[in-house]
Design a protein around this motif. Structure first.
Motif, PDB file in Angstrom:
ATOM      1  N   ILE A  58      43.155  48.787  55.373  1.00 21.53           N
ATOM      2  CA  ILE A  58      42.325  49.908  55.813  1.00 21.53           C
ATOM      3  C   ILE A  58      43.149  51.178  55.949  1.00 21.53           C
ATOM      4  CG2 ILE A  58      40.957  50.801  57.741  1.00 21.53           C
ATOM      5  CD1 ILE A  58      40.042  47.882  58.225  1.00 21.53           C
ATOM      6  N   PHE A  59      44.338  51.054  56.543  1.00 21.98           N
ATOM      7  CA  PHE A  59      45.136  52.253  56.775  1.00 21.98           C
ATOM      8  C   PHE A  59      45.719  52.799  55.478  1.00 21.98           C
ATOM      9  CE2 PHE A  59      48.568  54.544  59.258  1.00 21.98           C
ATOM     10  CZ  PHE A  59      47.681  55.455  59.796  1.00 21.98           C
ATOM     11  N   LEU A  70      27.989  45.013  57.144  1.00 24.82           N
ATOM     12  CA  LEU A  70      29.073  44.790  58.099  1.00 24.82           C
ATOM     13  C   LEU A  70      30.057  45.958  58.144  1.00 24.82           C
ATOM     14  CD1 LEU A  70      29.912  42.338  59.980  1.00 24.82           C
ATOM     15  CD2 LEU A  70      31.732  41.933  58.313  1.00 24.82           C
ATOM     16  N   TYR A  71      30.322  46.439  59.350  1.00 24.57           N
ATOM     17  CA  TYR A  71      31.330  47.487  59.607  1.00 24.57           C
ATOM     18  C   TYR A  71      32.434  46.883  60.457  1.00 24.57           C
ATOM     19  CZ  TYR A  71      30.615  52.480  58.512  1.00 24.57           C
ATOM     20  OH  TYR A  71      30.589  53.719  57.914  1.00 24.57           O
ATOM     21  N   ILE A  72      33.622  47.451  60.374  1.00 24.51           N
ATOM     22  CA  ILE A  72      34.673  47.138  61.331  1.00 24.51           C
ATOM     23  C   ILE A  72      35.034  48.433  62.066  1.00 24.51           C
ATOM     24  CG2 ILE A  72      36.541  47.467  59.644  1.00 24.51           C
ATOM     25  CD1 ILE A  72      38.147  45.331  61.184  1.00 24.51           C
ATOM     26  N   PHE A 119      33.483  43.867  64.943  1.00 28.27           N
ATOM     27  CA  PHE A 119      32.638  43.992  63.757  1.00 28.27           C
ATOM     28  C   PHE A 119      31.207  44.317  64.175  1.00 28.27           C
ATOM     29  CE2 PHE A 119      36.192  41.368  62.526  1.00 28.27           C
ATOM     30  CZ  PHE A 119      36.518  41.848  61.265  1.00 28.27           C
ATOM     31  N   LEU A 120      30.533  45.067  63.320  1.00 26.77           N
ATOM     32  CA  LEU A 120      29.152  45.450  63.554  1.00 26.77           C
ATOM     33  C   LEU A 120      28.279  44.839  62.463  1.00 26.77           C
ATOM     34  CD1 LEU A 120      29.796  49.294  64.055  1.00 26.77           C
ATOM     35  CD2 LEU A 120      29.986  47.477  65.790  1.00 26.77           C
ATOM     36  N   PHE A 121      27.373  43.944  62.849  1.00 28.86           N
ATOM     37  CA  PHE A 121      26.463  43.352  61.868  1.00 28.86           C
ATOM     38  C   PHE A 121      25.178  44.153  61.831  1.00 28.86           C
ATOM     39  CE2 PHE A 121      22.951  40.510  60.744  1.00 28.86           C
ATOM     40  CZ  PHE A 121      23.364  40.148  59.467  1.00 28.86           C
TER      41      PHE A 121
END
Length: 364
Positions: A98-99, A216-218, A166-168
């Motif tokens: 990600i970074f 899905l988000y992180i 995490f975002l579902f």
């Protein structure tokens, strides 16, 4: 070498997850500068340029290794339905992926060159002989992303303290992504700090939002400032369309030129996204401000450079400030660290290597 001529600055394996019908071949594309939508555009040439990282392939190969490990984690999540655990190998690989992605895009390179150009001109404008030529020239690097990638990899330890959840997506609106999909934000400072940058890596309240899949988000976040959902939950179920719309709005604003989406994104939703997002898009990626001596006795000044942050007054139902953060007083300090001792140790190491990334760390 020819097979690596076309170099993706957003990995192809990642974009496939947002493809139409999961085909891996076509994407919904909206080009923001030209206000053009393509319902099914070819994925192959998206977010890529010939020899973007150079012809020696050293960086391209190194990024390929990171992608290979990250793709295993993405695939495992799909197959098992499980998310990586904190302090696991997968946790660290995700952070690296990600970074590095935040630093390897075309926008990241443009930001480096915009900063270099503005800084050089602020310095040179005081020379009368040179000043008259400045308007017609620009300063920058042939491969500016090499600098941003190098900076990201060396400063990675500064975000290792961030927690993640995490975002579902439980709504019928899919998450979208873009050609610059990693979003740096700081809700804590946005409410309080009125000048300069808010998203220095070591800054109090720093956050990173990244869409992994259409559902899905992180989120990486400062746990001393924010509480996300219930404490024990690794995955937060989002049922509010407003939350999804806010995350998609962030992605639209943060994009360089293109946003990408699957067939689940409706035309009317895209039109609304354009209408709401256009006013928040940044005209410039960076700022350089000169502060002259107040007494005017000597021709000395301080140059303040910082990235222009994405700001929308973000309000998400599942993110709350903890009590001690609500009581925190910024006072007159310009910089507010999560861990000052860690930063001082890092800055000392940088100085010993004669490698200056202080402004990147502070975000002041």
């Amino acid at each position: 070498m020819a097979e690596k001529k076309n170099q993706h600055f957003v990995p192809r394996f990642y974009l496939k997850y947002f493809s139409c019908e999961g085909s891996g071949k076509y994407l919904g594309i909206y080009n923001i500068p030209n206000n053009k939508k393509i319902a099914r555009g070819g994925l192959q040439g998206q977010a890529s340029k010939d020899y973007f990282y150079g012809k020696d392939l050293e960086i391209e190969d190194a990024l390929g290794k990171i992608e290979s490990e990250a793709s295993k984690i993405f695939n495992a999540m799909i197959i098992t339905g499980e998310v990586p655990m904190h302090e696991s190998v997968a946790h660290y690989i995700l952070y690296v992926f990600i970074f590095s992605l935040s630093a390897r895009t075309e926008q990241a390179g443009d930001s480096v060159n915009e900063m270099a150009d503005k800084m050089a001109k602020e310095v040179l404008k005081h020379n009368r002989e040179i000043k008259k030529y400045l308007e017609g020239i620009s300063f920058g690097y042939d491969h500016p992303t090499l600098l941003s990638i190098s900076a990201a990899m060396q400063t990675l330890p500064l975000i290792e303290d961030l927690k993640f959840k995490f975002l579902f997506n439980g709504t019928d609106i899919p998450f979208i992504t873009s050609d610059h999909p990693v979003i740096k934000y700081n809700q804590f400072c946005e409410k309080r700090k009125k000048f300069g940058g808010h998203t220095g890596l070591a800054t109090k309240g720093f956050q990173i939002f990244f869409p992994m899949f259409p559902d899905l988000y992180i989120v990486l976040y400062d746990s001393d400032v924010y509480r996300l959902g219930n404490k024990k939950d690794e995955v937060i179920n989002i049922v509010s369309k407003k939350d999804v719309q806010s995350l998609n709005l962030l992605q639209f604003i943060n994009a360089h030129r293109n946003i990408y989406f699957n067939e689940g994104l409706k035309n009317e939703y895209l039109e609304d996204l354009k209408k709401r997002g256009s006013k928040f898009r940044k005209k410039f990626l960076s700022s350089v401000v000169e502060y002259k001596r107040a007494d005017g006795l000597r021709h000395e000044s301080l140059l303040h450079m910082y990235s222009n942050d994405t700001k929308i007054g973000l309000n998400l139902s599942f993110i709350k400030e903890v009590k001690k953060a609500k009581k925190y007083d910024l006072g007159s300090k310009v910089v507010h660290y999560r861990d000052k001792s860690k930063v001082e140790s890092f800055e000392s190491e940088i100085k010993s290597k004669n490698f200056n990334k202080i402004s990147l760390i502070r975000g002041d």
